[in-house]
Write a protein that holds these residues in place. Structure first.
Motif, PDB file in Angstrom:
ATOM      1  N   VAL A  62       0.807  -1.230   0.000  1.00 36.41           N
ATOM      2  CA  VAL A  62       0.000   0.000   0.000  1.00 36.41           C
ATOM      3  C   VAL A  62       0.833   1.269   0.000  1.00 36.41           C
ATOM      4  O   VAL A  62       0.339   2.333  -0.387  1.00 36.41           O
ATOM      5  CB  VAL A  62      -0.961   0.000   1.204  1.00 36.41           C
ATOM      6  CG1 VAL A  62      -1.899  -1.189   1.121  1.00 36.41           C
ATOM      7  CG2 VAL A  62      -0.192  -0.011   2.523  1.00 36.41           C
ATOM      8  N   ASN A  63       2.098   1.183   0.425  1.00 32.02           N
ATOM      9  CA  ASN A  63       2.959   2.366   0.449  1.00 32.02           C
ATOM     10  C   ASN A  63       3.993   2.260  -0.668  1.00 32.02           C
ATOM     11  O   ASN A  63       4.843   1.376  -0.648  1.00 32.02           O
ATOM     12  CB  ASN A  63       3.677   2.489   1.800  1.00 32.02           C
ATOM     13  CG  ASN A  63       2.700   2.619   2.953  1.00 32.02           C
ATOM     14  OD1 ASN A  63       1.679   3.292   2.834  1.00 32.02           O
ATOM     15  ND2 ASN A  63       3.008   1.977   4.071  1.00 32.02           N
ATOM     16  N   LEU A  64       3.900   3.163  -1.640  1.00 33.65           N
ATOM     17  CA  LEU A  64       4.811   3.097  -2.773  1.00 33.65           C
ATOM     18  C   LEU A  64       6.230   3.428  -2.319  1.00 33.65           C
ATOM     19  O   LEU A  64       6.464   4.465  -1.697  1.00 33.65           O
ATOM     20  CB  LEU A  64       4.374   4.065  -3.865  1.00 33.65           C
ATOM     21  CG  LEU A  64       3.048   3.737  -4.567  1.00 33.65           C
ATOM     22  CD1 LEU A  64       2.733   4.794  -5.616  1.00 33.65           C
ATOM     23  CD2 LEU A  64       3.112   2.354  -5.195  1.00 33.65           C
ATOM     24  N   PRO A  65       7.193   2.577  -2.634  1.00 34.86           N
ATOM     25  CA  PRO A  65       8.577   2.793  -2.216  1.00 34.86           C
ATOM     26  C   PRO A  65       9.248   3.845  -3.092  1.00 34.86           C
ATOM     27  O   PRO A  65       8.754   4.188  -4.179  1.00 34.86           O
ATOM     28  CB  PRO A  65       9.221   1.416  -2.424  1.00 34.86           C
ATOM     29  CG  PRO A  65       8.429   0.796  -3.524  1.00 34.86           C
ATOM     30  CD  PRO A  65       7.028   1.293  -3.350  1.00 34.86           C
ATOM     31  N   PRO A  66      10.394   4.364  -2.661  1.00 35.91           N
ATOM     32  CA  PRO A  66      11.057   5.435  -3.439  1.00 35.91           C
ATOM     33  C   PRO A  66      11.479   4.995  -4.833  1.00 35.91           C
ATOM     34  O   PRO A  66      11.542   5.828  -5.738  1.00 35.91           O
ATOM     35  CB  PRO A  66      12.270   5.792  -2.562  1.00 35.91           C
ATOM     36  CG  PRO A  66      12.439   4.653  -1.614  1.00 35.91           C
ATOM     37  CD  PRO A  66      11.075   4.107  -1.389  1.00 35.91           C
ATOM     38  N   TRP A  67      11.773   3.717  -5.024  1.00 33.81           N
ATOM     39  CA  TRP A  67      12.193   3.295  -6.357  1.00 33.81           C
ATOM     40  C   TRP A  67      11.043   3.270  -7.357  1.00 33.81           C
ATOM     41  O   TRP A  67      11.251   3.118  -8.550  1.00 33.81           O
ATOM     42  CB  TRP A  67      12.880   1.929  -6.313  1.00 33.81           C
ATOM     43  CG  TRP A  67      12.134   0.856  -5.570  1.00 33.81           C
ATOM     44  CD1 TRP A  67      11.157   0.043  -6.064  1.00 33.81           C
ATOM     45  CD2 TRP A  67      12.322   0.481  -4.212  1.00 33.81           C
ATOM     46  NE1 TRP A  67      10.706  -0.821  -5.096  1.00 33.81           N
ATOM     47  CE2 TRP A  67      11.418  -0.571  -3.940  1.00 33.81           C
ATOM     48  CE3 TRP A  67      13.157   0.922  -3.188  1.00 33.81           C
ATOM     49  CZ2 TRP A  67      11.324  -1.184  -2.686  1.00 33.81           C
ATOM     50  CZ3 TRP A  67      13.076   0.309  -1.943  1.00 33.81           C
ATOM     51  CH2 TRP A  67      12.165  -0.729  -1.705  1.00 33.81           C
ATOM     52  N   THR A  68       9.811   3.426  -6.866  1.00 34.72           N
ATOM     53  CA  THR A  68       8.655   3.525  -7.762  1.00 34.72           C
ATOM     54  C   THR A  68       8.289   4.976  -8.043  1.00 34.72           C
ATOM     55  O   THR A  68       7.598   5.271  -9.015  1.00 34.72           O
ATOM     56  CB  THR A  68       7.450   2.783  -7.136  1.00 34.72           C
ATOM     57  OG1 THR A  68       7.819   1.438  -6.869  1.00 34.72           O
ATOM     58  CG2 THR A  68       6.250   2.770  -8.068  1.00 34.72           C
ATOM     59  N   THR A  69       8.742   5.891  -7.205  1.00 36.17           N
ATOM     60  CA  THR A  69       8.320   7.286  -7.311  1.00 36.17           C
ATOM     61  C   THR A  69       9.455   8.239  -7.686  1.00 36.17           C
ATOM     62  O   THR A  69       9.276   9.453  -7.628  1.00 36.17           O
ATOM     63  CB  THR A  69       7.709   7.732  -5.972  1.00 36.17           C
ATOM     64  OG1 THR A  69       8.697   7.560  -4.936  1.00 36.17           O
ATOM     65  CG2 THR A  69       6.467   6.923  -5.652  1.00 36.17           C
ATOM     66  N   SER A  70      10.604   7.709  -8.056  1.00 35.12           N
ATOM     67  CA  SER A  70      11.731   8.573  -8.422  1.00 35.12           C
ATOM     68  C   SER A  70      12.548   7.904  -9.515  1.00 35.12           C
ATOM     69  O   SER A  70      12.497   6.682  -9.681  1.00 35.12           O
ATOM     70  CB  SER A  70      12.611   8.850  -7.199  1.00 35.12           C
ATOM     71  OG  SER A  70      13.161   7.636  -6.707  1.00 35.12           O
ATOM     72  N   PRO A  71      13.323   8.697 -10.291  1.00 36.34           N
ATOM     73  CA  PRO A  71      14.134   8.087 -11.350  1.00 36.34           C
ATOM     74  C   PRO A  71      15.268   7.246 -10.777  1.00 36.34           C
ATOM     75  O   PRO A  71      15.765   7.514  -9.673  1.00 36.34           O
ATOM     76  CB  PRO A  71      14.670   9.294 -12.127  1.00 36.34           C
ATOM     77  CG  PRO A  71      14.451  10.474 -11.265  1.00 36.34           C
ATOM     78  CD  PRO A  71      13.420  10.142 -10.254  1.00 36.34           C
ATOM     79  N   GLY A  72      15.673   6.254 -11.523  1.00 28.60           N
ATOM     80  CA  GLY A  72      16.758   5.391 -11.095  1.00 28.60           C
ATOM     81  C   GLY A  72      18.104   5.870 -11.612  1.00 28.60           C
ATOM     82  O   GLY A  72      18.212   6.946 -12.215  1.00 28.60           O
TER      83      GLY A  72
END
Length: 448
Positions: A62-72
């Motif tokens: 349910v909580n989107l992690p940073p690797w889903t919400t930021s560029p790699g």
């Protein structure tokens, strides 16, 4: 060898000695129940409202992690790839006290953390007699000569580039140090499968058949019945190779491993590949092949790598690695966290050809059941096997035994000792046992 095979080899056990069909059905139902439960739990978590409390839904869903919400990281941030930092603990490890000299020691492959049958080059086990060097390939040479006149028409010297211009072949084979599992000859000693069986690896090797090079030099195969392989390391390690193995076309002068050049600690720029034969014969940093008409009785085959038999005699030139297997998970040092379905997985191999079957026991060898052999099943390569098991929380002893295409069956420790005694650390291919305690802890034990 025929006597040894007669005394240790036996036919596959009759089906009545296996677990019952009811037990097998229970294991399969346990696997289905485990999968159903996992899917239901995932579905419940996915259907929960966003922002739900941790007890109501899995936060990882349910909580989107940073690797889903930021560029790699950008492309080519690491020009040569390396494992995830979350798997940095999966490493080769040296056994403390194995040798007082680090250059004459070994590092063990972490079998417990590997999948399939291919060993990553960076985790391939090491065994050195005088350390390793990163040799300049432009200065390295391979010489082919003879011990006396008439055995070869034209001795030659090859550069690495010369060899790489020839038509290559690639084959998958295991390599095992003859001292692998030597610590377990008399009783259970090492805590993990990395230290009991970790002098074992399997790779795709690329190179040129040695037979092709000998034919090019005009070797008289009727008279030249042996070859001496010599390495360029400080130990100048040498081993006798029977010409019959070379004539089969299996023996390679390899420059490639797992799609790239050999690693320096694995023999760059050239090593010998002798499928099914103990690792010391796979001479690294190969610089010379000499053909002869008799075994050479070098230091590493007359003083070392020999088996002291119960009658006081030595077995020499004991090259073939016999049929063997080991369960890698669950294995020593691991812990089962809950009752229910578990997949028992391991590796099997034989220096005489293909593995045709693996039996698994969960009660210390009283009952056996056939495991699944996972493709590919190749000659003189590791074979992965899997077995369904429902753990009821009680103490259990896990074992595996392999059968190869010659009909040979992996022996128990008692059966092996009855023939070989305990005077040698080499060529121990007896059945390995892991005890699962009620706590879930897995430890090394020996069942005789």
């Amino acid at each position: 060898m025929a006597e040894l095979t007669r005394r240790l080899g036996r036919l596959r056990p009759a089906p009545e000695n296996f677990l019952s069909e009811a037990d097998l059905k229970a294991a399969r139902e346990g696997r289905r129940r485990f999968l159903r439960t996992s899917l239901l739990a995932a579905g419940a978590a996915a259907g929960a409202p966003l922002g739900a409390q941790a007890g109501e839904a899995d936060p990882a869903i349910v909580n989107l992690p940073p690797w889903t919400t930021s560029p790699g990281s950008p492309v080519a941030a690491r020009p040569y790839g390396s494992p995830s930092r979350h798997r940095s603990a999966l490493q080769r490890r040296e056994l403390p006290g194995l040798s007082p000299v680090g250059a004459n020691s070994a590092s063990y492959c972490p079998l417990q953390g590997l999948f399939g049958i291919i060993t990553p080059s960076g985790l391939h086990y090491e065994r050195h007699h005088h350390g390793w060097h990163d040799i300049d390939p432009s200065r390295h040479r391979l010489m082919i000569n003879a011990s006396r006149p008439g055995l070869i028409a034209e001795p030659r010297i090859y550069t690495v580039e010369d060899l790489m211009r020839l038509p290559p072949v690639s084959r998958i084979h295991f390599i095992e140090c003859s001292g692998n599992t030597g610590t377990e000859r008399a009783h259970a000693t090492m805590p993990t499968v990395q230290y009991t069986h970790g002098l074992l690896s399997c790779s795709e090797f690329t190179g040129v058949p040695l037979r092709l090079l000998l034919e090019e030099c005009g070797v008289d195969f009727r008279r030249a019945r042996f070859a001496l392989a010599e390495g360029a390391d400080g130990a100048s390690l040498t081993r006798t190779i029977p010409m019959a193995l070379i004539e089969s076309g299996e023996v390679l002068v390899a420059y490639g491993q797992n799609g790239e050049s050999l690693r320096p600690e694995n023999g760059f720029p050239l090593r010998l590949v002798v499928p099914g034969v103990q690792g010391v014969s796979w001479v690294k940093w190969l610089r010379r092949i000499e053909v002869g008409d008799a075994p050479y009785a070098t230091r590493e085959e007359s003083l070392h790598y020999i088996d002291l038999m119960p009658d006081g005699q030595h077995r020499q030139y004991t090259s073939i690695q016999e049929c063997k297997s080991v369960i890698t998970t669950p294995s020593g040092g691991q812990t089962l966290l809950s009752r229910g379905f578990h997949n028992i997985s391991g590796l099997a191999w034989s220096g005489r050809g293909r593995v045709t079957g693996v039996d698994v026991s969960v009660d210390g060898g009283r009952n056996w059941r056939s495991a699944r052999l996972e493709a590919p099943v190749l000659a003189k390569a590791l074979t992965r096997f899997n077995f369904d098991w429902v753990w009821d929380g009680q103490a259990a002893v896990l074992q595996s035994r392999a059968i190869d295409e010659t009909g040979y069956v992996q022996p128990t420790p008692a059966e092996l000792r009855a023939v070989r005694g305990t005077g040698s650390i080499y060529h121990n291919h007896a059945i390995q046992s892991w005890q699962v305690r009620p706590s879930g802890e897995v430890v090394n034990v020996q069942v005789v």
